[in-house]
Design a protein around this motif. Structure first.
Motif, PDB file in Angstrom:
ATOM      1  N   LYS A 261       0.819  -1.210   0.000  1.00  0.00           N
ATOM      2  CA  LYS A 261       0.000   0.000   0.000  1.00  0.00           C
ATOM      3  C   LYS A 261       0.856   1.264   0.000  1.00  0.00           C
ATOM      4  N   TRP A 262       1.886   1.269   0.837  1.00  0.00           N
ATOM      5  CA  TRP A 262       2.667   2.494   0.985  1.00  0.00           C
ATOM      6  C   TRP A 262       3.575   2.751  -0.207  1.00  0.00           C
ATOM      7  N   PHE A 263       3.937   1.713  -0.939  1.00  0.00           N
ATOM      8  CA  PHE A 263       4.666   1.937  -2.187  1.00  0.00           C
ATOM      9  C   PHE A 263       3.773   2.707  -3.161  1.00  0.00           C
ATOM     10  N   PHE A 264       2.531   2.262  -3.276  1.00  0.00           N
ATOM     11  CA  PHE A 264       1.599   2.946  -4.186  1.00  0.00           C
ATOM     12  C   PHE A 264       1.346   4.382  -3.727  1.00  0.00           C
ATOM     13  N   VAL A 265       1.086   4.572  -2.426  1.00  0.00           N
ATOM     14  CA  VAL A 265       0.812   5.914  -1.907  1.00  0.00           C
ATOM     15  C   VAL A 265       2.026   6.822  -2.100  1.00  0.00           C
ATOM     16  N   SER A 266       3.212   6.275  -1.922  1.00  0.00           N
ATOM     17  CA  SER A 266       4.434   7.069  -2.095  1.00  0.00           C
ATOM     18  C   SER A 266       4.587   7.535  -3.531  1.00  0.00           C
ATOM     19  N   VAL A 267       4.296   6.657  -4.490  1.00  0.00           N
ATOM     20  CA  VAL A 267       4.387   7.044  -5.894  1.00  0.00           C
ATOM     21  C   VAL A 267       3.350   8.119  -6.211  1.00  0.00           C
ATOM     22  N   MET A 268       2.128   7.939  -5.708  1.00  0.00           N
ATOM     23  CA  MET A 268       1.078   8.923  -5.973  1.00  0.00           C
ATOM     24  C   MET A 268       1.426  10.287  -5.391  1.00  0.00           C
ATOM     25  N   SER A 269       1.790  10.321  -4.117  1.00  0.00           N
ATOM     26  CA  SER A 269       2.108  11.594  -3.470  1.00  0.00           C
ATOM     27  C   SER A 269       3.388  12.198  -4.047  1.00  0.00           C
ATOM     28  N   GLY A 270       4.372  11.345  -4.339  1.00  0.00           N
ATOM     29  CA  GLY A 270       5.618  11.844  -4.924  1.00  0.00           C
ATOM     30  C   GLY A 270       5.418  12.449  -6.294  1.00  0.00           C
ATOM     31  N   SER A 271       4.557  11.821  -7.103  1.00  0.00           N
ATOM     32  CA  SER A 271       4.290  12.356  -8.443  1.00  0.00           C
ATOM     33  C   SER A 271       3.545  13.678  -8.370  1.00  0.00           C
ATOM     34  N   LEU A 272       2.666  13.829  -7.360  1.00  0.00           N
ATOM     35  CA  LEU A 272       1.951  15.099  -7.185  1.00  0.00           C
ATOM     36  C   LEU A 272       2.918  16.210  -6.793  1.00  0.00           C
ATOM     37  N   VAL A 273       3.801  15.927  -5.839  1.00  0.00           N
ATOM     38  CA  VAL A 273       4.789  16.919  -5.410  1.00  0.00           C
ATOM     39  C   VAL A 273       5.724  17.270  -6.570  1.00  0.00           C
ATOM     40  N   ALA A 274       6.133  16.257  -7.332  1.00  0.00           N
ATOM     41  CA  ALA A 274       7.019  16.506  -8.476  1.00  0.00           C
ATOM     42  C   ALA A 274       6.337  17.392  -9.512  1.00  0.00           C
ATOM     43  N   SER A 275       5.042  17.154  -9.754  1.00  0.00           N
ATOM     44  CA  SER A 275       4.325  17.964 -10.743  1.00  0.00           C
ATOM     45  C   SER A 275       4.244  19.424 -10.297  1.00  0.00           C
ATOM     46  N   MET A 276       4.075  19.638  -8.995  1.00  0.00           N
ATOM     47  CA  MET A 276       4.046  21.005  -8.476  1.00  0.00           C
ATOM     48  C   MET A 276       5.410  21.656  -8.607  1.00  0.00           C
ATOM     49  N   GLY A 277       6.476  20.914  -8.273  1.00  0.00           N
ATOM     50  CA  GLY A 277       7.820  21.466  -8.349  1.00  0.00           C
ATOM     51  C   GLY A 277       8.241  21.791  -9.766  1.00  0.00           C
ATOM     52  N   VAL A 278       7.987  20.868 -10.689  1.00  0.00           N
ATOM     53  CA  VAL A 278       8.369  21.088 -12.086  1.00  0.00           C
ATOM     54  C   VAL A 278       7.595  22.266 -12.666  1.00  0.00           C
ATOM     55  N   THR A 279       6.311  22.354 -12.351  1.00  0.00           N
ATOM     56  CA  THR A 279       5.493  23.453 -12.873  1.00  0.00           C
ATOM     57  C   THR A 279       5.972  24.797 -12.326  1.00  0.00           C
ATOM     58  N   TYR A 280       6.336  24.814 -11.050  1.00  0.00           N
ATOM     59  CA  TYR A 280       6.842  26.064 -10.454  1.00  0.00           C
ATOM     60  C   TYR A 280       8.146  26.498 -11.119  1.00  0.00           C
ATOM     61  N   ILE A 281       9.056  25.559 -11.296  1.00  0.00           N
ATOM     62  CA  ILE A 281      10.339  25.878 -11.932  1.00  0.00           C
ATOM     63  C   ILE A 281      10.126  26.389 -13.359  1.00  0.00           C
ATOM     64  N   TRP A 282       9.208  25.725 -14.082  1.00  0.00           N
ATOM     65  CA  TRP A 282       8.920  26.147 -15.458  1.00  0.00           C
ATOM     66  C   TRP A 282       8.334  27.558 -15.476  1.00  0.00           C
ATOM     67  N   SER A 283       7.436  27.851 -14.526  1.00  0.00           N
ATOM     68  CA  SER A 283       6.797  29.180 -14.484  1.00  0.00           C
ATOM     69  C   SER A 283       7.798  30.278 -14.186  1.00  0.00           C
ATOM     70  N   GLN A 284       8.861  29.947 -13.431  1.00  0.00           N
ATOM     71  CA  GLN A 284       9.889  30.928 -13.134  1.00  0.00           C
ATOM     72  C   GLN A 284      10.865  31.118 -14.292  1.00  0.00           C
ATOM     73  N   THR A 285      10.919  30.114 -15.161  1.00  0.00           N
ATOM     74  CA  THR A 285      11.854  30.156 -16.278  1.00  0.00           C
ATOM     75  C   THR A 285      11.218  30.705 -17.544  1.00  0.00           C
ATOM     76  N   PHE A 286       9.956  30.307 -17.763  1.00  0.00           N
ATOM     77  CA  PHE A 286       9.241  30.730 -18.963  1.00  0.00           C
ATOM     78  C   PHE A 286       7.911  31.371 -18.571  1.00  0.00           C
ATOM     79  N   PRO A 287       7.505  32.431 -19.240  1.00  0.00           N
ATOM     80  CA  PRO A 287       6.208  33.042 -18.954  1.00  0.00           C
ATOM     81  C   PRO A 287       5.074  32.147 -19.399  1.00  0.00           C
ATOM     82  N   TYR A 288       3.895  32.364 -18.821  1.00  0.00           N
ATOM     83  CA  TYR A 288       2.723  31.570 -19.173  1.00  0.00           C
ATOM     84  C   TYR A 288       2.345  31.784 -20.636  1.00  0.00           C
ATOM     85  N   HIS A 289       2.471  32.984 -21.144  1.00  0.00           N
ATOM     86  CA  HIS A 289       1.999  33.270 -22.505  1.00  0.00           C
ATOM     87  C   HIS A 289       3.150  33.853 -23.331  1.00  0.00           C
TER      88      HIS A 289
END
Length: 289
Positions: A261-289
């Motif tokens: 169970k915790w392997f699955f939960v770790s992947v789910m939560s880790g992928s969510l955190v990664a998506s937030m981090g990558v999106t934040y870094i991208w927003s600081q590097t490139f403008p939205y439009h």
């Protein structure tokens, strides 16, 4: 999983040509009435699932069944795999792979929904879903290459056991009507929750996303277009992913058929955190439009 009829036989039947003609007509209608874009979108996903069923599935493994079922309802796949006794004896590896493939299908569906229901949005809006998809694919790769000692095995179940979502039919219009209606209901449910209970659009989106992420995403995109892009779409995207992570993690913890169970939960939560981090870094590097 056996095909009831070969793909070539379907093309000799008038039914598939009727379905494809009706689908083309719906796209024409949607060009004049944008709110109706939901209907051909759902029908296209049904047709894609049908072709995938034939091209991927001959005596398919559970992973492929999970992938195809995920296009219809990833939540339904999770409920069947985690709680029904007939799936209790499949190996832990196959269980995890099936759940992850269902999530991959859901995320691909979300990317398609954004593409179809938006007008040239910036790449950053795809990034949260794309990042989570990549992380889950990495988990699938890990499971495929890891030794048998790392993931426990409970044996294998009868190969005739199937996920009860697939149907050897081009477009099931009853399903199209149901899901399209559900999406429209979600649009108005968000208004109702906000007006009657005083909850924000974000809270109502999070609550509804606990049930089916791709349906609430489609309703959010529809409302965003109808309201001339007047609210923070990215915030709602992350609330949808958060709701999906919470609901799928809860099902995995409560489900009796999954041990890791915790392997699955770790992947789910880790992928969510990664998506937030990558999106934040991208927003600081490139403008939205």
């Amino acid at each position: 999983m056996e095909h009831k009829t070969p793909l070539s036989y379907h093309f000799k039947d008038k039914h598939i040509w009727f379905d494809m003609t009706l689908l083309a007509a719906l796209y024409v209608v949607a060009a004049y009435f944008p709110i109706l874009k939901i209907v051909p979108l759902v029908a296209s996903l049904e047709l894609f699932s049908f072709f995938s069923f034939h091209l991927l599935a001959k005596r398919s493994r559970f992973q492929v069944q999970g992938f195809l079922g995920g296009f219809i309802s990833s939540t339904a796949v999770f409920v069947q795999m985690l709680f029904e006794n007939k799936f209790a004896s499949i190996s832990e590896r196959d269980m995890l792979l099936t759940l992850f493939f269902a999530l991959c299908a859901m995320l691909l569906e979300c990317l398609f929904i954004i593409f179809f229901l938006s007008e040239n949005v910036a790449f950053i809006y795809y990034l949260p879903f794309l990042t989570q998809l990549i992380i889950i694919l990495a988990a699938i790769t890990y499971l495929n290459v890891s030794s048998s000692s790392r993931i426990s095995s409970k044996g294998t179940t009868d190969s005739t056991v199937e996920i009860e979502l697939l149907n050897d039919h081009p477009i099931i219009w009853k399903n199209v009507a149901k899901l399209s209606s559900l999406i429209f209901i979600f649009v108005y449910a968000m208004h109702f929750i906000g007006s009657e209970f005083g909850l924000s659009r974000g809270i109502s989106t999070l609550l509804i996303s606990l049930f089916e992420a791709h349906a609430i995403l489609a309703s959010v995109m529809t409302e965003w277009n109808l309201q001339s892009q007047s609210f923070d779409l990215m915030k709602l995207f992350f609330l949808i992913l958060l709701g999906n992570t919470i609901s799928k993690s809860y099902l995995s913890i409560k489900g009796s058929n999954l041990t890791q169970k915790w392997f699955f939960v770790s992947v789910m939560s880790g992928s969510l955190v990664a998506s937030m981090g990558v999106t934040y870094i991208w927003s600081q590097t490139f403008p939205y439009h």
